[in-house]
Write a protein that holds these residues in place. Structure first.
Motif, PDB file in Angstrom:
ATOM      1  N   ALA A 169       0.627  -1.417   0.096  1.00 40.99           N
ATOM      2  CA  ALA A 169      -0.106  -0.026  -0.041  1.00 40.99           C
ATOM      3  C   ALA A 169       0.742   1.332   0.018  1.00 40.99           C
ATOM      4  O   ALA A 169       0.616   2.477  -0.654  1.00 40.99           O
ATOM      5  CB  ALA A 169      -0.940  -0.034   1.182  1.00 40.99           C
ATOM      6  N   PHE A 170       1.921   1.186   0.704  1.00 39.29           N
ATOM      7  CA  PHE A 170       2.891   2.497   0.825  1.00 39.29           C
ATOM      8  C   PHE A 170       4.101   2.439  -0.055  1.00 39.29           C
ATOM      9  O   PHE A 170       5.073   2.987  -0.016  1.00 39.29           O
ATOM     10  CB  PHE A 170       3.177   2.610   2.191  1.00 39.29           C
ATOM     11  N   ASP A 171       4.087   1.127  -0.803  1.00 38.14           N
ATOM     12  CA  ASP A 171       5.404   0.848  -1.604  1.00 38.14           C
ATOM     13  C   ASP A 171       6.685   1.044  -0.695  1.00 38.14           C
ATOM     14  O   ASP A 171       7.572   2.048  -1.004  1.00 38.14           O
ATOM     15  CB  ASP A 171       5.485   1.951  -2.675  1.00 38.14           C
ATOM     16  N   LEU A 172       6.807   0.446   0.355  1.00 36.87           N
ATOM     17  CA  LEU A 172       8.005   0.344   1.029  1.00 36.87           C
ATOM     18  C   LEU A 172       8.234  -0.879   1.656  1.00 36.87           C
ATOM     19  O   LEU A 172       7.689  -1.763   1.241  1.00 36.87           O
ATOM     20  CB  LEU A 172       7.764   1.441   2.200  1.00 36.87           C
ATOM     21  N   GLU A 173       9.465  -0.914   2.280  1.00 35.88           N
ATOM     22  CA  GLU A 173       9.995  -2.399   2.985  1.00 35.88           C
ATOM     23  C   GLU A 173      10.301  -2.261   4.238  1.00 35.88           C
ATOM     24  O   GLU A 173      11.231  -1.138   4.629  1.00 35.88           O
ATOM     25  CB  GLU A 173      10.891  -3.046   2.075  1.00 35.88           C
ATOM     26  N   PHE A 174       9.666  -2.893   5.204  1.00 28.45           N
ATOM     27  CA  PHE A 174      10.075  -2.953   6.658  1.00 28.45           C
ATOM     28  C   PHE A 174      11.302  -3.627   6.755  1.00 28.45           C
ATOM     29  O   PHE A 174      11.605  -4.723   6.448  1.00 28.45           O
ATOM     30  CB  PHE A 174       8.973  -3.364   7.660  1.00 28.45           C
ATOM     31  N   THR A 208       3.713   5.707  12.574  1.00 28.23           N
ATOM     32  CA  THR A 208       4.912   6.483  12.980  1.00 28.23           C
ATOM     33  C   THR A 208       6.268   5.730  12.115  1.00 28.23           C
ATOM     34  O   THR A 208       7.053   6.179  11.467  1.00 28.23           O
ATOM     35  CB  THR A 208       5.330   6.229  14.460  1.00 28.23           C
ATOM     36  N   ALA A 209       5.897   4.358  11.919  1.00 30.22           N
ATOM     37  CA  ALA A 209       7.012   3.431  11.148  1.00 30.22           C
ATOM     38  C   ALA A 209       6.766   3.807   9.758  1.00 30.22           C
ATOM     39  O   ALA A 209       7.707   3.976   9.048  1.00 30.22           O
ATOM     40  CB  ALA A 209       6.578   2.100  11.411  1.00 30.22           C
ATOM     41  N   VAL A 210       5.419   4.208   9.450  1.00 34.14           N
ATOM     42  CA  VAL A 210       5.326   4.348   7.924  1.00 34.14           C
ATOM     43  C   VAL A 210       5.929   5.817   7.611  1.00 34.14           C
ATOM     44  O   VAL A 210       6.721   5.966   6.558  1.00 34.14           O
ATOM     45  CB  VAL A 210       3.814   4.128   7.344  1.00 34.14           C
ATOM     46  N   GLN A 211       5.840   6.664   8.314  1.00 32.03           N
ATOM     47  CA  GLN A 211       6.249   8.026   8.185  1.00 32.03           C
ATOM     48  C   GLN A 211       7.921   7.943   8.177  1.00 32.03           C
ATOM     49  O   GLN A 211       8.328   8.610   7.527  1.00 32.03           O
ATOM     50  CB  GLN A 211       5.791   8.936   9.394  1.00 32.03           C
ATOM     51  N   ASP A 238      14.502  -5.132   9.075  1.00 30.92           N
ATOM     52  CA  ASP A 238      14.636  -6.057   9.987  1.00 30.92           C
ATOM     53  C   ASP A 238      14.206  -5.566  11.480  1.00 30.92           C
ATOM     54  O   ASP A 238      13.605  -6.035  12.265  1.00 30.92           O
ATOM     55  CB  ASP A 238      15.851  -7.169   9.878  1.00 30.92           C
ATOM     56  N   ARG A 239      14.993  -4.431  11.594  1.00 31.21           N
ATOM     57  CA  ARG A 239      15.084  -3.926  13.027  1.00 31.21           C
ATOM     58  C   ARG A 239      13.571  -3.345  13.462  1.00 31.21           C
ATOM     59  O   ARG A 239      13.272  -3.036  14.533  1.00 31.21           O
ATOM     60  CB  ARG A 239      15.992  -2.664  12.882  1.00 31.21           C
ATOM     61  N   MET A 240      12.600  -3.271  12.512  1.00 28.47           N
ATOM     62  CA  MET A 240      10.999  -2.895  12.500  1.00 28.47           C
ATOM     63  C   MET A 240      10.398  -4.238  12.723  1.00 28.47           C
ATOM     64  O   MET A 240       9.075  -3.974  13.062  1.00 28.47           O
ATOM     65  CB  MET A 240      10.845  -1.859  11.503  1.00 28.47           C
ATOM     66  N   LEU A 241      10.885  -5.235  12.529  1.00 32.42           N
ATOM     67  CA  LEU A 241      10.275  -6.614  12.540  1.00 32.42           C
ATOM     68  C   LEU A 241       9.840  -7.081  13.818  1.00 32.42           C
ATOM     69  O   LEU A 241      10.283  -8.169  14.474  1.00 32.42           O
ATOM     70  CB  LEU A 241      10.697  -7.537  11.737  1.00 32.42           C
ATOM     71  N   LYS A 242       8.853  -6.225  14.717  1.00 29.95           N
ATOM     72  CA  LYS A 242       8.730  -6.476  16.038  1.00 29.95           C
ATOM     73  C   LYS A 242       7.336  -6.209  16.496  1.00 29.95           C
ATOM     74  O   LYS A 242       6.746  -5.171  15.930  1.00 29.95           O
ATOM     75  CB  LYS A 242       9.688  -5.956  17.129  1.00 29.95           C
ATOM     76  N   ARG A 243       6.788  -6.835  17.442  1.00 25.24           N
ATOM     77  CA  ARG A 243       5.350  -6.551  17.769  1.00 25.24           C
ATOM     78  C   ARG A 243       4.979  -5.060  18.197  1.00 25.24           C
ATOM     79  O   ARG A 243       4.152  -4.601  17.403  1.00 25.24           O
ATOM     80  CB  ARG A 243       5.191  -7.265  19.179  1.00 25.24           C
ATOM     81  N   SER A 244       6.048  -4.429  18.752  1.00 23.74           N
ATOM     82  CA  SER A 244       5.565  -2.917  18.977  1.00 23.74           C
ATOM     83  C   SER A 244       5.447  -1.900  17.956  1.00 23.74           C
ATOM     84  O   SER A 244       4.420  -1.223  17.829  1.00 23.74           O
ATOM     85  CB  SER A 244       6.766  -2.467  20.016  1.00 23.74           C
ATOM     86  N   VAL A 245       5.903  -2.252  16.593  1.00 21.10           N
ATOM     87  CA  VAL A 245       5.635  -1.521  15.572  1.00 21.10           C
ATOM     88  C   VAL A 245       4.504  -1.557  14.835  1.00 21.10           C
ATOM     89  O   VAL A 245       3.803  -0.890  14.311  1.00 21.10           O
ATOM     90  CB  VAL A 245       6.880  -2.069  14.270  1.00 21.10           C
ATOM     91  N   PHE A 246       3.898  -2.896  15.147  1.00 22.19           N
ATOM     92  CA  PHE A 246       2.323  -3.000  14.732  1.00 22.19           C
ATOM     93  C   PHE A 246       1.478  -3.037  15.818  1.00 22.19           C
ATOM     94  O   PHE A 246       0.181  -3.709  15.545  1.00 22.19           O
ATOM     95  CB  PHE A 246       2.493  -4.305  13.826  1.00 22.19           C
ATOM     96  N   GLU A 247       1.578  -2.649  17.203  1.00 20.42           N
ATOM     97  CA  GLU A 247       1.049  -2.597  18.243  1.00 20.42           C
ATOM     98  C   GLU A 247      -0.420  -1.846  17.984  1.00 20.42           C
ATOM     99  O   GLU A 247      -1.366  -2.099  18.721  1.00 20.42           O
ATOM    100  CB  GLU A 247       1.549  -2.424  19.221  1.00 20.42           C
ATOM    101  N   SER A 248      -0.159  -0.660  17.517  1.00 27.48           N
ATOM    102  CA  SER A 248      -1.424   0.198  17.070  1.00 27.48           C
ATOM    103  C   SER A 248      -1.328   0.798  15.837  1.00 27.48           C
ATOM    104  O   SER A 248      -0.301   0.839  15.116  1.00 27.48           O
ATOM    105  CB  SER A 248      -1.457   1.241  18.484  1.00 27.48           C
TER     106      SER A 248
END
Length: 79
Positions: free
Chosen positions: A49-54, A72-75, A56-66
């Protein structure tokens, strides 16, 4: 606009029983019913949807918690 797009991705891929419009931006998505498996589907859909790639450092529960955490991560990734 991006929070609306995030909500749509969550609605389409998060496998929630409730409508995303009823959740606050800071509500815990896992408490609302998102499973670990669904979070992977959400992540992949967000990347499309946003044409990006997460990274490895963002592949954690807190990034997708809310919605706020995802926003914030997408920005950060699209800045």
């Amino acid at each position: 606009m991006s929070k609306e797009k995030i909500r749509q991705v969550l609605q389409d891929h998060g496998k929630f029983a409730a409508n995303m419009d009823t959740l606050n931006d800071d509500a815990d998505l896992y408490e609302a019913g998102m499973t670990s498996h669904a979070s992977v589907n959400v992540m992949l859909a967000l990347e499309d949807a946003f044409d990006l790639e997460f990274p490895d450092r963002m592949l954690k529960r807190s990034v997708f918690e809310s919605i706020n955490a995802i926003h914030t991560a997408v920005q950060e990734l699209t800045a």
